[in-house]
Design a protein around this motif. Structure first.
Motif, PDB file in Angstrom:
ATOM      1  N   ASP A  64     -19.801  28.928 -12.902  1.00  0.00           N
ATOM      2  CA  ASP A  64     -20.274  29.986 -13.779  1.00  0.00           C
ATOM      3  C   ASP A  64     -21.588  29.525 -14.419  1.00  0.00           C
ATOM      4  OD1 ASP A  64     -20.637  32.093 -15.478  1.00  0.00           O
ATOM      5  OD2 ASP A  64     -18.627  32.042 -16.348  1.00  0.00           O
ATOM      6  N   LEU A  65     -22.692  30.133 -13.981  1.00  0.00           N
ATOM      7  CA  LEU A  65     -24.007  29.796 -14.524  1.00  0.00           C
ATOM      8  C   LEU A  65     -24.487  30.808 -15.563  1.00  0.00           C
ATOM      9  CD1 LEU A  65     -25.870  28.657 -11.279  1.00  0.00           C
ATOM     10  CD2 LEU A  65     -25.296  27.243 -13.248  1.00  0.00           C
ATOM     11  N   ASP A  66     -23.670  31.790 -15.837  1.00  0.00           N
ATOM     12  CA  ASP A  66     -24.042  32.850 -16.771  1.00  0.00           C
ATOM     13  C   ASP A  66     -23.592  32.471 -18.180  1.00  0.00           C
ATOM     14  OD1 ASP A  66     -24.499  35.165 -18.191  1.00  0.00           O
ATOM     15  OD2 ASP A  66     -23.643  36.497 -16.682  1.00  0.00           O
ATOM     16  N   CYS A  87     -24.790  33.485 -10.707  1.00  0.00           N
ATOM     17  CA  CYS A  87     -26.053  33.274 -11.415  1.00  0.00           C
ATOM     18  C   CYS A  87     -26.159  34.177 -12.641  1.00  0.00           C
ATOM     19  CB  CYS A  87     -27.230  33.537 -10.488  1.00  0.00           C
ATOM     20  SG  CYS A  87     -27.309  32.406  -9.082  1.00  0.00           S
ATOM     21  N   PRO A  88     -26.952  33.776 -13.621  1.00  0.00           N
ATOM     22  CA  PRO A  88     -27.163  34.640 -14.790  1.00  0.00           C
ATOM     23  C   PRO A  88     -27.991  35.861 -14.419  1.00  0.00           C
ATOM     24  CG  PRO A  88     -28.544  32.674 -14.926  1.00  0.00           C
ATOM     25  CD  PRO A  88     -27.630  32.477 -13.756  1.00  0.00           C
ATOM     26  N   PRO A  89     -27.876  36.940 -15.205  1.00  0.00           N
ATOM     27  CA  PRO A  89     -28.648  38.163 -14.910  1.00  0.00           C
ATOM     28  C   PRO A  89     -30.085  38.042 -15.423  1.00  0.00           C
ATOM     29  CG  PRO A  89     -27.268  38.514 -16.817  1.00  0.00           C
ATOM     30  CD  PRO A  89     -26.948  37.130 -16.327  1.00  0.00           C
ATOM     31  N   SER A  90     -30.764  37.016 -14.979  1.00  0.00           N
ATOM     32  CA  SER A  90     -32.147  36.781 -15.373  1.00  0.00           C
ATOM     33  C   SER A  90     -32.768  35.865 -14.332  1.00  0.00           C
ATOM     34  CB  SER A  90     -32.234  36.130 -16.752  1.00  0.00           C
ATOM     35  OG  SER A  90     -31.597  34.859 -16.746  1.00  0.00           O
ATOM     36  N   LEU A  91     -34.095  35.791 -14.337  1.00  0.00           N
ATOM     37  CA  LEU A  91     -34.775  34.954 -13.356  1.00  0.00           C
ATOM     38  C   LEU A  91     -35.410  33.775 -14.086  1.00  0.00           C
ATOM     39  CD1 LEU A  91     -35.078  34.897 -10.355  1.00  0.00           C
ATOM     40  CD2 LEU A  91     -37.195  36.186 -10.557  1.00  0.00           C
ATOM     41  N   GLY A  92     -34.549  32.924 -14.653  1.00  0.00           N
ATOM     42  CA  GLY A  92     -35.018  31.762 -15.377  1.00  0.00           C
ATOM     43  C   GLY A  92     -34.858  30.494 -14.557  1.00  0.00           C
TER      44      GLY A  92
END
Length: 407
Positions: A157-159, A260-265
Protein backbone atom coordinates in the motif's frame (compact mmCIF):
# COMPACT_ATOMS: atom_id res chain seq x y z
CA UNK A 1 -14.01 19.62 23.12
CA UNK A 2 -11.54 21.29 20.77
CA UNK A 3 -11.93 25.07 20.69
CA UNK A 4 -12.42 26.00 17.05
CA UNK A 5 -11.79 29.71 17.63
CA UNK A 6 -8.74 31.72 18.47
CA UNK A 7 -7.90 35.34 19.21
CA UNK A 8 -7.11 37.33 16.10
CA UNK A 9 -3.29 37.29 15.99
CA UNK A 10 -3.23 40.99 15.07
CA UNK A 11 -4.64 41.74 18.57
CA UNK A 12 -6.27 44.82 17.06
CA UNK A 13 -9.92 43.84 17.28
CA UNK A 14 -9.88 41.36 20.13
CA UNK A 15 -12.39 39.32 18.11
CA UNK A 16 -12.28 35.58 17.82
CA UNK A 17 -11.86 34.04 14.37
CA UNK A 18 -12.56 30.47 13.36
CA UNK A 19 -9.49 28.36 12.64
CA UNK A 20 -9.79 26.01 9.67
CA UNK A 21 -6.82 24.06 11.02
CA UNK A 22 -8.58 23.39 14.33
CA UNK A 23 -11.86 22.58 12.58
CA UNK A 24 -10.23 19.96 10.33
CA UNK A 25 -8.25 18.58 13.25
CA UNK A 26 -11.42 18.25 15.31
CA UNK A 27 -13.29 16.49 12.51
CA UNK A 28 -10.36 14.12 12.00
CA UNK A 29 -10.34 13.24 15.71
CA UNK A 30 -14.10 12.70 15.75
CA UNK A 31 -14.02 10.47 12.67
CA UNK A 32 -11.04 8.44 13.90
CA UNK A 33 -12.72 7.83 17.26
CA UNK A 34 -15.93 6.71 15.55
CA UNK A 35 -14.07 4.40 13.18
CA UNK A 36 -12.22 2.87 16.10
CA UNK A 37 -15.51 2.27 17.94
CA UNK A 38 -17.11 0.72 14.85
CA UNK A 39 -14.14 -1.57 14.34
CA UNK A 40 -14.18 -2.61 18.01
CA UNK A 41 -17.82 -3.62 17.64
CA UNK A 42 -17.19 -5.59 14.47
CA UNK A 43 -13.79 -6.97 15.49
CA UNK A 44 -13.18 -7.21 19.25
CA UNK A 45 -9.57 -6.53 20.34
CA UNK A 46 -8.67 -10.23 20.38
CA UNK A 47 -10.37 -10.96 17.06
CA UNK A 48 -8.71 -11.11 13.66
CA UNK A 49 -10.23 -10.93 10.23
CA UNK A 50 -10.71 -14.39 8.73
CA UNK A 51 -11.20 -15.62 5.20
CA UNK A 52 -14.26 -17.74 4.46
CA UNK A 53 -13.92 -21.40 3.52
CA UNK A 54 -14.34 -22.64 -0.04
CA UNK A 55 -16.58 -25.44 -1.31
CA UNK A 56 -14.98 -28.42 -3.02
CA UNK A 57 -16.24 -27.05 -6.34
CA UNK A 58 -14.54 -23.72 -5.73
CA UNK A 59 -11.37 -25.50 -4.58
CA UNK A 60 -11.34 -27.63 -7.72
CA UNK A 61 -11.73 -24.58 -9.95
CA UNK A 62 -8.87 -22.76 -8.22
CA UNK A 63 -6.57 -25.76 -8.53
CA UNK A 64 -7.57 -26.52 -12.10
CA UNK A 65 -9.16 -29.95 -11.64
CA UNK A 66 -12.72 -31.28 -11.49
CA UNK A 67 -14.85 -31.60 -8.38
CA UNK A 68 -14.99 -35.37 -9.02
CA UNK A 69 -11.18 -35.52 -8.95
CA UNK A 70 -11.15 -33.74 -5.59
CA UNK A 71 -13.53 -36.42 -4.27
CA UNK A 72 -11.24 -39.15 -5.60
CA UNK A 73 -8.27 -37.57 -3.86
CA UNK A 74 -10.31 -37.40 -0.68
CA UNK A 75 -11.21 -41.10 -0.85
CA UNK A 76 -7.56 -41.94 -1.46
CA UNK A 77 -6.53 -39.85 1.55
CA UNK A 78 -4.52 -37.42 -0.59
CA UNK A 79 -6.26 -34.29 0.67
CA UNK A 80 -6.19 -32.88 4.20
CA UNK A 81 -9.03 -33.45 6.63
CA UNK A 82 -11.62 -30.72 6.14
CA UNK A 83 -14.82 -29.70 7.84
CA UNK A 84 -18.19 -30.27 6.18
CA UNK A 85 -21.21 -28.05 5.83
CA UNK A 86 -24.78 -28.95 6.76
CA UNK A 87 -25.18 -30.77 3.44
CA UNK A 88 -22.09 -32.88 4.01
CA UNK A 89 -20.02 -31.02 1.40
CA UNK A 90 -16.35 -30.48 2.15
CA UNK A 91 -15.18 -26.97 2.98
CA UNK A 92 -11.54 -26.04 2.36
CA UNK A 93 -9.46 -23.26 3.84
CA UNK A 94 -7.21 -21.49 1.34
CA UNK A 95 -4.18 -23.06 3.03
CA UNK A 96 -5.72 -26.52 2.54
CA UNK A 97 -6.24 -25.69 -1.15
CA UNK A 98 -2.56 -24.78 -1.36
CA UNK A 99 -1.72 -28.09 0.34
CA UNK A 100 -3.68 -30.04 -2.28
CA UNK A 101 -1.92 -28.04 -4.99
CA UNK A 102 1.49 -28.89 -3.51
CA UNK A 103 0.54 -32.58 -3.31
CA UNK A 104 -0.47 -32.68 -6.98
CA UNK A 105 2.69 -30.81 -7.98
CA UNK A 106 4.85 -33.70 -6.78
CA UNK A 107 3.95 -35.54 -9.96
CA UNK A 108 2.86 -32.60 -12.15
CA UNK A 109 4.87 -29.44 -11.34
CA UNK A 110 2.52 -27.25 -13.39
CA UNK A 111 0.00 -27.34 -10.54
CA UNK A 112 2.35 -24.93 -8.75
CA UNK A 113 2.57 -21.71 -10.78
CA UNK A 114 5.40 -20.26 -8.69
CA UNK A 115 8.57 -18.82 -10.20
CA UNK A 116 11.21 -21.15 -11.53
CA UNK A 117 14.92 -20.69 -12.09
CA UNK A 118 15.42 -17.68 -14.31
CA UNK A 119 11.93 -16.21 -13.74
CA UNK A 120 12.09 -12.61 -12.55
CA UNK A 121 9.95 -11.20 -9.75
CA UNK A 122 6.82 -9.81 -11.41
CA UNK A 123 6.01 -6.38 -9.96
CA UNK A 124 2.71 -4.86 -11.12
CA UNK A 125 1.96 -1.19 -10.41
CA UNK A 126 -1.74 -0.30 -10.32
CA UNK A 127 -2.03 3.42 -10.90
CA UNK A 128 -4.08 6.45 -11.92
CA UNK A 129 -3.96 9.89 -10.39
CA UNK A 130 -7.72 10.45 -10.52
CA UNK A 131 -9.78 9.27 -7.58
CA UNK A 132 -12.75 7.01 -8.18
CA UNK A 133 -11.12 4.95 -10.92
CA UNK A 134 -11.32 1.74 -8.86
CA UNK A 135 -7.55 1.57 -8.38
CA UNK A 136 -7.47 0.16 -4.85
CA UNK A 137 -10.39 -2.22 -5.42
CA UNK A 138 -8.61 -3.52 -8.52
CA UNK A 139 -5.29 -3.90 -6.68
CA UNK A 140 -6.94 -5.83 -3.83
CA UNK A 141 -8.81 -8.22 -6.13
CA UNK A 142 -5.76 -8.83 -8.33
CA UNK A 143 -3.56 -9.57 -5.30
CA UNK A 144 -6.12 -11.95 -3.82
CA UNK A 145 -6.64 -13.70 -7.14
CA UNK A 146 -2.92 -14.42 -7.52
CA UNK A 147 -2.77 -15.72 -3.94
CA UNK A 148 -5.75 -18.02 -4.53
CA UNK A 149 -4.10 -19.34 -7.69
CA UNK A 150 -1.04 -20.38 -5.70
CA UNK A 151 1.35 -17.52 -6.43
CA UNK A 152 3.36 -16.19 -3.48
CA UNK A 153 2.01 -12.67 -3.41
CA UNK A 154 2.97 -9.39 -1.72
CA UNK A 155 0.64 -6.36 -1.74
CA UNK A 156 2.17 -2.96 -0.96
CA UNK A 157 0.00 0.00 0.00
CA UNK A 158 1.74 3.15 -1.27
CA UNK A 159 -1.28 5.39 -0.80
CA UNK A 160 -1.11 7.58 2.34
CA UNK A 161 -4.91 7.26 2.53
CA UNK A 162 -4.31 3.52 3.14
CA UNK A 163 -7.54 2.17 1.65
CA UNK A 164 -5.87 -1.11 0.68
CA UNK A 165 -4.68 -1.57 4.27
CA UNK A 166 -8.21 -0.94 5.53
CA UNK A 167 -9.56 -3.63 3.18
CA UNK A 168 -7.19 -6.08 4.86
CA UNK A 169 -8.49 -5.22 8.32
CA UNK A 170 -5.88 -2.67 9.38
CA UNK A 171 -6.74 0.75 10.76
CA UNK A 172 -3.67 2.88 10.06
CA UNK A 173 -4.16 5.33 12.93
CA UNK A 174 -4.17 2.58 15.55
CA UNK A 175 -2.47 -0.53 14.13
CA UNK A 176 0.75 1.00 12.78
CA UNK A 177 3.70 2.57 14.55
CA UNK A 178 6.49 4.69 13.10
CA UNK A 179 8.36 2.98 10.26
CA UNK A 180 5.64 0.33 9.78
CA UNK A 181 5.05 1.34 6.15
CA UNK A 182 7.24 1.08 3.07
CA UNK A 183 8.64 4.47 4.06
CA UNK A 184 10.58 2.68 6.77
CA UNK A 185 12.45 0.67 4.11
CA UNK A 186 13.08 3.51 1.63
CA UNK A 187 13.83 6.49 3.84
CA UNK A 188 17.19 8.22 3.44
CA UNK A 189 18.44 8.31 7.04
CA UNK A 190 19.78 5.86 9.62
CA UNK A 191 16.24 4.96 10.77
CA UNK A 192 15.74 2.77 7.68
CA UNK A 193 14.52 -0.78 8.39
CA UNK A 194 14.76 -3.99 6.36
CA UNK A 195 11.61 -4.55 4.31
CA UNK A 196 11.40 -8.07 5.71
CA UNK A 197 10.76 -6.57 9.16
CA UNK A 198 7.84 -4.49 7.88
CA UNK A 199 5.97 -7.16 5.88
CA UNK A 200 2.90 -8.60 7.62
CA UNK A 201 1.11 -11.85 6.95
CA UNK A 202 -2.62 -11.66 6.26
CA UNK A 203 -5.64 -13.91 6.77
CA UNK A 204 -5.30 -14.73 3.06
CA UNK A 205 -2.91 -17.70 2.88
CA UNK A 206 -0.08 -16.89 0.47
CA UNK A 207 -0.68 -13.13 0.57
CA UNK A 208 1.42 -10.73 2.66
CA UNK A 209 1.05 -6.97 2.93
CA UNK A 210 3.11 -3.86 3.56
CA UNK A 211 0.52 -1.47 4.99
CA UNK A 212 0.35 2.27 4.45
CA UNK A 213 -0.58 5.42 6.32
CA UNK A 214 0.15 9.15 6.27
CA UNK A 215 3.81 8.45 7.07
CA UNK A 216 4.34 7.66 3.36
CA UNK A 217 3.95 11.36 2.63
CA UNK A 218 7.32 11.91 4.34
CA UNK A 219 9.04 10.43 1.27
CA UNK A 220 7.53 13.21 -0.84
CA UNK A 221 8.97 15.76 1.62
CA UNK A 222 12.38 14.12 2.07
CA UNK A 223 13.22 13.56 -1.58
CA UNK A 224 13.35 17.21 -2.72
CA UNK A 225 15.64 17.99 0.21
CA UNK A 226 17.96 15.11 -0.70
CA UNK A 227 17.96 16.20 -4.35
CA UNK A 228 18.66 19.79 -3.35
CA UNK A 229 21.66 18.64 -1.34
CA UNK A 230 22.92 17.04 -4.56
CA UNK A 231 23.65 13.73 -2.91
CA UNK A 232 24.89 11.26 -5.48
CA UNK A 233 25.11 7.50 -5.68
CA UNK A 234 22.47 4.95 -6.67
CA UNK A 235 21.57 4.41 -3.03
CA UNK A 236 20.45 8.05 -2.80
CA UNK A 237 18.41 8.22 -6.02
CA UNK A 238 14.71 8.23 -5.24
CA UNK A 239 13.65 6.23 -8.30
CA UNK A 240 15.68 3.16 -7.31
CA UNK A 241 14.63 2.91 -3.67
CA UNK A 242 11.50 0.76 -4.00
CA UNK A 243 13.26 -1.59 -6.43
CA UNK A 244 16.18 -1.93 -4.02
CA UNK A 245 13.84 -2.70 -1.11
CA UNK A 246 11.99 -5.34 -3.16
CA UNK A 247 15.26 -6.97 -4.23
CA UNK A 248 15.93 -7.80 -0.57
CA UNK A 249 12.83 -10.07 -0.40
CA UNK A 250 12.40 -11.20 -4.01
CA UNK A 251 13.22 -14.83 -3.22
CA UNK A 252 10.06 -14.99 -1.07
CA UNK A 253 7.54 -13.92 -3.71
CA UNK A 254 6.37 -14.48 -7.28
CA UNK A 255 4.15 -11.44 -7.73
CA UNK A 256 4.12 -8.00 -6.08
CA UNK A 257 1.15 -5.65 -6.43
CA UNK A 258 1.85 -1.94 -5.85
CA UNK A 259 -1.21 0.17 -5.06
CA UNK A 260 0.11 3.60 -6.07
CA UNK A 261 -1.12 6.90 -4.62
CA UNK A 262 -3.55 8.98 -6.70
CA UNK A 263 -0.83 11.47 -7.58
CA UNK A 264 2.29 11.63 -9.73
CA UNK A 265 4.88 12.24 -7.03
CA UNK A 266 8.17 10.64 -6.08
CA UNK A 267 6.46 7.55 -4.61
CA UNK A 268 4.58 6.83 -7.83
CA UNK A 269 7.65 7.40 -9.99
CA UNK A 270 9.74 5.14 -7.79
CA UNK A 271 6.98 2.50 -8.00
CA UNK A 272 6.85 2.75 -11.81
CA UNK A 273 10.64 2.31 -11.98
CA UNK A 274 10.41 -0.76 -9.71
CA UNK A 275 7.52 -2.25 -11.71
CA UNK A 276 7.90 -4.74 -14.54
CA UNK A 277 4.28 -4.17 -15.56
CA UNK A 278 1.63 -1.46 -15.20
CA UNK A 279 -2.16 -1.48 -14.93
CA UNK A 280 -3.86 1.90 -15.43
CA UNK A 281 -7.41 1.80 -14.14
CA UNK A 282 -9.87 3.97 -16.03
CA UNK A 283 -13.55 4.68 -15.43
CA UNK A 284 -15.12 5.12 -18.91
CA UNK A 285 -16.38 8.68 -18.50
CA UNK A 286 -15.16 11.56 -20.67
CA UNK A 287 -13.79 13.58 -17.73
CA UNK A 288 -11.85 10.54 -16.52
CA UNK A 289 -10.44 9.88 -19.98
CA UNK A 290 -9.42 13.53 -20.35
CA UNK A 291 -7.73 13.35 -16.95
CA UNK A 292 -5.93 10.17 -17.98
CA UNK A 293 -4.58 11.97 -21.05
CA UNK A 294 -2.90 14.52 -18.79
CA UNK A 295 -1.67 11.74 -16.53
CA UNK A 296 -0.01 9.96 -19.46
CA UNK A 297 1.63 13.16 -20.72
CA UNK A 298 3.02 13.96 -17.29
CA UNK A 299 4.16 10.39 -16.67
CA UNK A 300 6.04 10.12 -19.94
CA UNK A 301 7.78 13.46 -19.37
CA UNK A 302 8.86 12.57 -15.86
CA UNK A 303 9.94 9.03 -16.76
CA UNK A 304 12.03 10.50 -19.57
CA UNK A 305 13.92 12.58 -17.02
CA UNK A 306 14.30 9.54 -14.75
CA UNK A 307 15.63 7.40 -17.63
CA UNK A 308 18.19 10.07 -18.50
CA UNK A 309 19.32 9.95 -14.86
CA UNK A 310 19.80 6.17 -15.08
CA UNK A 311 16.37 4.92 -14.03
CA UNK A 312 14.83 1.73 -15.40
CA UNK A 313 11.64 2.12 -17.43
CA UNK A 314 11.65 -1.29 -19.13
CA UNK A 315 8.41 -3.25 -18.80
CA UNK A 316 6.79 -6.60 -19.59
CA UNK A 317 3.27 -5.33 -20.21
CA UNK A 318 1.24 -2.13 -19.96
CA UNK A 319 -2.54 -2.43 -19.88
CA UNK A 320 -5.60 -0.25 -19.35
CA UNK A 321 -8.24 -1.83 -17.09
CA UNK A 322 -11.77 -0.55 -17.67
CA UNK A 323 -13.48 -0.34 -14.26
CA UNK A 324 -17.02 0.26 -13.00
CA UNK A 325 -18.35 -0.46 -16.48
CA UNK A 326 -22.10 -0.47 -17.13
CA UNK A 327 -22.89 -2.40 -20.34
CA UNK A 328 -26.26 -0.65 -20.72
CA UNK A 329 -24.66 2.81 -20.63
CA UNK A 330 -24.34 3.95 -24.27
CA UNK A 331 -21.79 6.75 -23.70
CA UNK A 332 -19.58 4.39 -21.70
CA UNK A 333 -19.69 1.89 -24.54
CA UNK A 334 -18.61 4.60 -26.97
CA UNK A 335 -15.66 5.58 -24.78
CA UNK A 336 -14.57 1.95 -24.42
CA UNK A 337 -14.80 1.60 -28.20
CA UNK A 338 -12.68 4.73 -28.60
CA UNK A 339 -10.02 3.37 -26.26
CA UNK A 340 -9.93 0.03 -28.08
CA UNK A 341 -9.55 1.78 -31.43
CA UNK A 342 -6.68 3.88 -30.07
CA UNK A 343 -4.82 1.39 -27.89
CA UNK A 344 -5.79 -2.02 -29.27
CA UNK A 345 -4.60 -4.95 -27.15
CA UNK A 346 -3.33 -2.59 -24.44
CA UNK A 347 -6.95 -2.40 -23.24
CA UNK A 348 -7.82 -5.53 -21.27
CA UNK A 349 -10.39 -7.58 -23.15
CA UNK A 350 -12.99 -7.75 -20.39
CA UNK A 351 -14.10 -4.67 -18.39
CA UNK A 352 -14.58 -4.86 -14.64
CA UNK A 353 -18.33 -4.42 -14.20
CA UNK A 354 -19.95 -1.93 -11.88
CA UNK A 355 -21.68 -4.32 -9.49
CA UNK A 356 -23.81 -4.03 -6.40
CA UNK A 357 -22.07 -7.20 -5.22
CA UNK A 358 -18.65 -5.49 -5.19
CA UNK A 359 -20.14 -2.35 -3.62
CA UNK A 360 -21.95 -4.32 -0.90
CA UNK A 361 -18.78 -6.26 -0.09
CA UNK A 362 -16.89 -2.99 0.26
CA UNK A 363 -19.33 -1.77 2.91
CA UNK A 364 -17.87 -4.38 5.28
CA UNK A 365 -14.28 -3.81 4.08
CA UNK A 366 -14.28 -7.00 2.05
CA UNK A 367 -13.74 -7.99 -1.55
CA UNK A 368 -15.98 -10.17 -3.67
CA UNK A 369 -13.55 -13.08 -3.22
CA UNK A 370 -14.10 -12.92 0.54
CA UNK A 371 -17.89 -13.13 0.49
CA UNK A 372 -19.65 -16.32 -0.48
CA UNK A 373 -22.20 -16.62 -3.25
CA UNK A 374 -24.95 -17.30 -0.73
CA UNK A 375 -24.86 -13.66 0.40
CA UNK A 376 -26.11 -12.29 -2.94
CA UNK A 377 -28.63 -12.89 -5.65
CA UNK A 378 -26.89 -15.65 -7.57
CA UNK A 379 -27.13 -13.97 -10.96
CA UNK A 380 -25.63 -10.75 -9.56
CA UNK A 381 -22.76 -12.60 -7.90
CA UNK A 382 -22.08 -14.90 -10.86
CA UNK A 383 -21.99 -12.01 -13.34
CA UNK A 384 -19.57 -9.99 -11.19
CA UNK A 385 -17.25 -12.88 -10.30
CA UNK A 386 -17.13 -14.10 -13.91
CA UNK A 387 -16.04 -10.66 -15.12
CA UNK A 388 -13.42 -10.39 -12.38
CA UNK A 389 -12.01 -13.84 -13.05
CA UNK A 390 -11.85 -13.22 -16.80
CA UNK A 391 -9.86 -10.02 -16.24
CA UNK A 392 -7.53 -11.72 -13.80
CA UNK A 393 -6.94 -14.74 -16.03
CA UNK A 394 -5.84 -12.33 -18.75
CA UNK A 395 -3.41 -10.65 -16.34
CA UNK A 396 -2.16 -14.04 -15.10
CA UNK A 397 -1.50 -15.12 -18.69
CA UNK A 398 0.52 -11.94 -19.27
CA UNK A 399 2.63 -12.77 -16.21
CA UNK A 400 3.19 -16.34 -17.40
CA UNK A 401 4.13 -15.06 -20.85
CA UNK A 402 6.69 -12.74 -19.28
CA UNK A 403 8.27 -15.86 -17.76
CA UNK A 404 8.31 -17.58 -21.13
CA UNK A 405 5.52 -20.02 -20.37
CA UNK A 406 2.89 -20.98 -22.92
CA UNK A 407 -0.68 -20.08 -21.96
Amino acid sequence: MTDLTQIDPSHRTGKKVRSLTRLIESDADLLSAQLKELRTRAFPPAAEKELRKFTSGEAAKLIGVTDAYIRQLSIAGDVPETEKNARGRRLFTLEQIHEVRRTLARTKPNYLPTRRAGDHLQVIAVTNFKGGSGKTTTAAHVAQYFAMRGFRTLAIDLDPQASLSALFGLQPEFDLQDNDTLYGAIRYDDQQRPLSDIIRTTYFAGLDIVPGNLELQEFEHDTPRVLAERRRGSDRMFFSRIATALASVEDRYDVVILDCPPSLGFLTLSALCAARSVLVTIHPQMLDVASMSQFLHMTSSLLDVVEQAGGDADYDFFRYAITRYEPSDGPQGQIVGLMRSLFGERVLTTPILKSTAIADAGLTKQTLYEIGRENFTRSTYDRAIEALDTVHVEIENLVLESWGRAT
